[in-house]
Each structure stands twice: as C-alpha cells, then as structure tokens.
Design a protein around this motif. Structure first.
Motif, short mmCIF file in Angstrom:
data_model
loop_
_atom_site.label_atom_id
_atom_site.label_comp_id
_atom_site.label_asym_id
_atom_site.label_seq_id
_atom_site.Cartn_x
_atom_site.Cartn_y
_atom_site.Cartn_z
N LEU A 144 7.12 5.79 11.19
CA LEU A 144 8.07 6.58 10.42
C LEU A 144 8.99 5.56 9.75
O LEU A 144 10.08 5.27 10.21
N GLN A 145 8.46 4.99 8.65
CA GLN A 145 9.11 3.85 8.01
C GLN A 145 10.27 4.24 7.11
O GLN A 145 11.14 3.43 6.84
N ASP A 146 10.25 5.46 6.59
CA ASP A 146 11.36 5.90 5.75
C ASP A 146 11.41 7.42 5.75
O ASP A 146 10.42 8.08 6.08
N PRO A 147 12.55 7.99 5.40
CA PRO A 147 12.70 9.45 5.44
C PRO A 147 11.75 10.19 4.51
O PRO A 147 11.39 11.34 4.77
N HIS A 148 11.30 9.56 3.44
CA HIS A 148 10.46 10.23 2.44
C HIS A 148 9.04 10.49 2.95
O HIS A 148 8.36 11.38 2.43
N SER A 149 8.60 9.73 3.95
CA SER A 149 7.25 9.96 4.47
C SER A 149 7.12 11.33 5.13
O SER A 149 6.01 11.83 5.29
N LEU B 186 10.27 12.91 -6.45
CA LEU B 186 9.71 11.57 -6.32
C LEU B 186 8.20 11.63 -6.36
O LEU B 186 7.60 12.59 -5.89
N LEU B 187 7.61 10.61 -6.90
CA LEU B 187 6.17 10.49 -6.90
C LEU B 187 5.83 9.36 -5.93
O LEU B 187 6.15 8.20 -6.17
N SER B 188 5.22 9.73 -4.83
CA SER B 188 4.93 8.77 -3.77
C SER B 188 3.42 8.55 -3.68
O SER B 188 2.66 9.52 -3.60
N HIS B 189 3.01 7.31 -3.67
CA HIS B 189 1.59 6.97 -3.53
C HIS B 189 0.74 7.63 -4.63
O HIS B 189 -0.35 8.13 -4.36
N GLU B 190 1.26 7.68 -5.83
CA GLU B 190 0.56 8.32 -6.95
C GLU B 190 0.35 9.80 -6.63
O GLU B 190 1.11 10.40 -5.91
N ARG B 191 -0.69 10.38 -7.14
CA ARG B 191 -1.06 11.76 -6.80
C ARG B 191 -2.07 11.69 -5.67
O ARG B 191 -2.91 10.80 -5.62
#
Length: 131
Positions: free
Chosen positions: A82-87, A4-9
């Motif tokens: 901790l809004q989602d597991p990916h964070s 996954l690409l989160s918050h850009e790079r």
C-alpha cells in the motif's frame, strides 16, 4: 475532486469457454471453484461474491440481456503493498463470471501487479477441462 489517470487505461482479460469444454456446469460452480483458489492462495484474501444478475433484475429500470442466464463477481484482494493512498482506487479485484446458454465468459481487469495477472489468468484457464 481531482480526476487522475493512473497506470494509463486498464485493459481487461476475457476468456470465453464453451459449455462442453468447461469443468463446471454453472456460474455458481465456477464462483465456488474460484473461491477455493483464492482461499488456497498464500496472499489473496476473499472478500465477497456479488450477484450482479439478481441485483440488476431487482433495480428499478434494470436491464439484463436476454441471453445472460447468470452473472456474478467474486471480489478479493492481492494487496501486498500500500504505497500510496491512490492505489486504493484500484482495489479490490474482481473476476466476473457470466453464464450464457452455450458459453461461460470470465473477465477481469488487468492489474499493475504482474503476478496477480498471471495468477488470475491461470485460475481462469484452469476452468477448461483437459482434452
């Protein structure tokens, strides 16, 4: 496994401090100061320090640039949500301190939490002795 690409790079911040202008004389002293900053912060939680220099020297095939005298990370967390597991992939935080003969280089990765970036930038800039 997904990628996954989160918050850009994520970019990182780097502050190069000449030894003469630094308030501290070694990477260890800087790490101790940053630990004090973390401990005094109302949200940040200290986790550990990591001696990257020692680790890399001890790893079979490890290589450290001959100009690097010391390299450590201080690891901590600002995690107020901790809004989602990916964070979890973006945590915890780390500030790297590299000691060279004439310089200290302080680096940290940009966070998606602006207040954390401002705080880490303030901590880094406070390493510079007042003129």
């Amino acid at each position: 496994m997904k990628q996954l690409l989160s918050h850009e790079r994520h970019s990182h911040f780097t502050l190069e401090i000449e030894r003469e202008e630094c308030r501290f004389g070694s990477a260890d002293e800087i790490i101790n100061y940053l630990k004090h900053c973390i401990d005094a912060h109302s949200i940040a939680a200290f986790i550990a320090t990591f001696d990257h220099f020692k680790h890399t020297h001890e790893v079979i095939g490890g290589q450290v640039d001959s100009e690097i005298l010391d390299a450590k990370n201080i690891i901590f967390c600002f995690g107020i949500t901790l809004q989602d597991p990916h964070s979890m992939a973006l945590r915890p935080r780390s500030i790297g301190v590299v000691e060279l003969a004439d310089w200290f280089i302080v680096t940290f990765m940009e966070t998606p939490m602006p207040v954390a970036n401002v705080t880490m930038e303030r901590w880094a800039k406070s390493l510079i002795a007042a003129a």
